[in-house]
Design a protein around this motif. Structure first.
Motif, short mmCIF file in Angstrom:
data_model
loop_
_atom_site.label_atom_id
_atom_site.label_comp_id
_atom_site.label_asym_id
_atom_site.label_seq_id
_atom_site.Cartn_x
_atom_site.Cartn_y
_atom_site.Cartn_z
N ASN A 186 23.12 18.32 48.26
CA ASN A 186 23.98 17.51 46.99
C ASN A 186 24.00 17.63 45.55
O ASN A 186 22.54 18.14 45.20
CB ASN A 186 23.48 15.76 47.19
CG ASN A 186 23.57 14.80 48.26
OD1 ASN A 186 25.24 14.99 49.25
ND2 ASN A 186 23.03 14.15 48.66
N TYR A 187 24.86 17.96 45.15
CA TYR A 187 25.11 18.86 43.78
C TYR A 187 25.40 17.61 42.96
O TYR A 187 25.86 16.78 43.03
CB TYR A 187 25.42 20.18 43.18
CG TYR A 187 26.91 20.22 43.24
CD1 TYR A 187 27.13 20.40 41.67
CD2 TYR A 187 27.75 19.93 43.86
CE1 TYR A 187 28.60 20.04 41.80
CE2 TYR A 187 29.00 20.05 43.79
CZ TYR A 187 28.99 20.11 42.45
OH TYR A 187 30.28 20.28 42.20
N LEU A 188 24.01 17.94 41.31
CA LEU A 188 24.19 16.56 40.76
C LEU A 188 24.36 18.01 39.42
O LEU A 188 23.22 18.33 38.77
CB LEU A 188 23.47 15.34 40.46
CG LEU A 188 22.63 15.04 42.05
CD1 LEU A 188 22.38 15.40 43.19
CD2 LEU A 188 22.32 13.46 41.62
N ILE A 189 25.66 16.89 38.57
CA ILE A 189 25.42 17.68 37.27
C ILE A 189 25.21 16.41 35.93
O ILE A 189 24.90 15.83 36.25
CB ILE A 189 26.81 17.86 37.04
CG1 ILE A 189 27.72 18.78 37.75
CG2 ILE A 189 26.99 18.38 35.72
CD1 ILE A 189 27.06 20.10 37.95
N GLU A 190 24.61 17.00 35.37
CA GLU A 190 24.06 16.26 34.21
C GLU A 190 25.13 15.93 33.07
O GLU A 190 25.95 17.13 32.25
CB GLU A 190 22.63 17.02 33.55
CG GLU A 190 22.15 15.98 32.56
CD GLU A 190 21.48 16.52 31.53
OE1 GLU A 190 21.22 16.72 30.18
OE2 GLU A 190 20.10 17.02 32.23
N GLU A 191 25.44 14.72 32.72
CA GLU A 191 26.84 14.14 31.69
C GLU A 191 25.69 13.15 30.92
O GLU A 191 25.34 12.64 31.42
CB GLU A 191 27.43 14.04 32.38
CG GLU A 191 28.67 15.12 33.18
CD GLU A 191 29.67 14.66 33.64
OE1 GLU A 191 30.27 13.64 33.59
OE2 GLU A 191 30.10 16.35 34.56
N ASP A 192 26.05 13.36 29.56
CA ASP A 192 25.18 12.12 29.03
C ASP A 192 23.92 11.55 29.13
O ASP A 192 23.52 10.47 29.02
CB ASP A 192 26.11 11.17 28.33
CG ASP A 192 27.97 12.05 27.80
OD1 ASP A 192 27.78 12.58 27.38
OD2 ASP A 192 28.42 11.51 28.43
N GLY A 243 25.33 24.12 30.52
CA GLY A 243 24.97 22.81 31.46
C GLY A 243 23.76 22.72 32.76
O GLY A 243 23.30 23.89 32.18
N LYS A 244 24.02 21.67 32.78
CA LYS A 244 22.23 21.90 33.49
C LYS A 244 22.91 21.37 34.94
O LYS A 244 23.46 20.03 35.22
CB LYS A 244 21.13 21.57 33.44
CG LYS A 244 20.67 20.13 32.39
CD LYS A 244 19.31 20.61 31.91
CE LYS A 244 18.89 19.04 31.57
NZ LYS A 244 17.39 19.15 30.62
N GLY A 245 22.27 21.24 36.10
CA GLY A 245 21.67 19.75 37.40
C GLY A 245 20.59 20.40 37.59
O GLY A 245 20.03 20.93 37.81
N LYS A 246 21.24 19.48 38.99
CA LYS A 246 20.01 19.46 40.45
C LYS A 246 20.80 19.81 41.63
O LYS A 246 21.69 19.05 41.97
CB LYS A 246 19.58 17.79 40.25
CG LYS A 246 18.17 17.96 39.36
CD LYS A 246 17.71 16.88 39.08
CE LYS A 246 16.95 16.50 37.67
NZ LYS A 246 15.47 17.05 38.11
N LEU A 247 20.21 20.76 42.43
CA LEU A 247 20.37 20.28 43.76
C LEU A 247 19.70 19.76 44.92
O LEU A 247 18.16 20.51 44.64
CB LEU A 247 20.37 21.80 44.83
CG LEU A 247 21.42 22.91 43.77
CD1 LEU A 247 21.54 24.13 44.14
CD2 LEU A 247 22.70 22.56 44.06
#
Length: 119
Positions: free
Chosen positions: A27-33, A111-115
């Motif tokens: 699952n990929y998650l994007i950081e927003e606020d 930006g950044k995120g998590k897998l």
């Protein structure tokens, strides 16, 4: 005889060096606020990745000092993953824009995120 020993030594050194590769579904998650939002699922196969959403393009994976995912969501975005993250079930990544006015776009994080691995 010493060349034979050298040849065998080089063979074993080369044989033991295997590149860790991204494989499996995430699952990929994007950081927003300061909140992570799940966007889609992504499947990694050796040097190619694809999204479950068939309208998003396939991309390629480059293995080097950092792992780079090229063509992520659109052709202007590239993802970088530190090499030490690859063995983890939750992988932090950084988003870079190729259209950045800086000469080396990998120096600017947009930006950044998590897998998160799906088991």
């Amino acid at each position: 005889m010493k060349y034979f020993a050298l040849l065998i030594t080089l063979f074993f050194i080369n044989f033991n060096q295997k590149t860790e590769k991204l494989t499996g579904r995430y699952n990929y998650l994007i950081e927003e606020d300061n909140v992570y939002i799940q966007k889609d699922k992504i499947t990694f196969n050796d040097s190619v990745f694809k999204f479950d959403n068939k309208y998003l393009p396939k991309g390629k994976i480059s293995y080097g000092n950092e792992i780079l995912l090229d063509n992520f969501i659109n052709i202007d975005l590239i993802i970088s993953i530190p090499k030490d993250q690859i063995k983890k079930d939750t992988i932090d990544f950084f988003i870079h824009n190729k259209q950045s006015p800086v000469s080396n776009y990998l120096d600017v994080v947009t930006g950044k995120g998590k897998l998160v691995r799906i088991k």
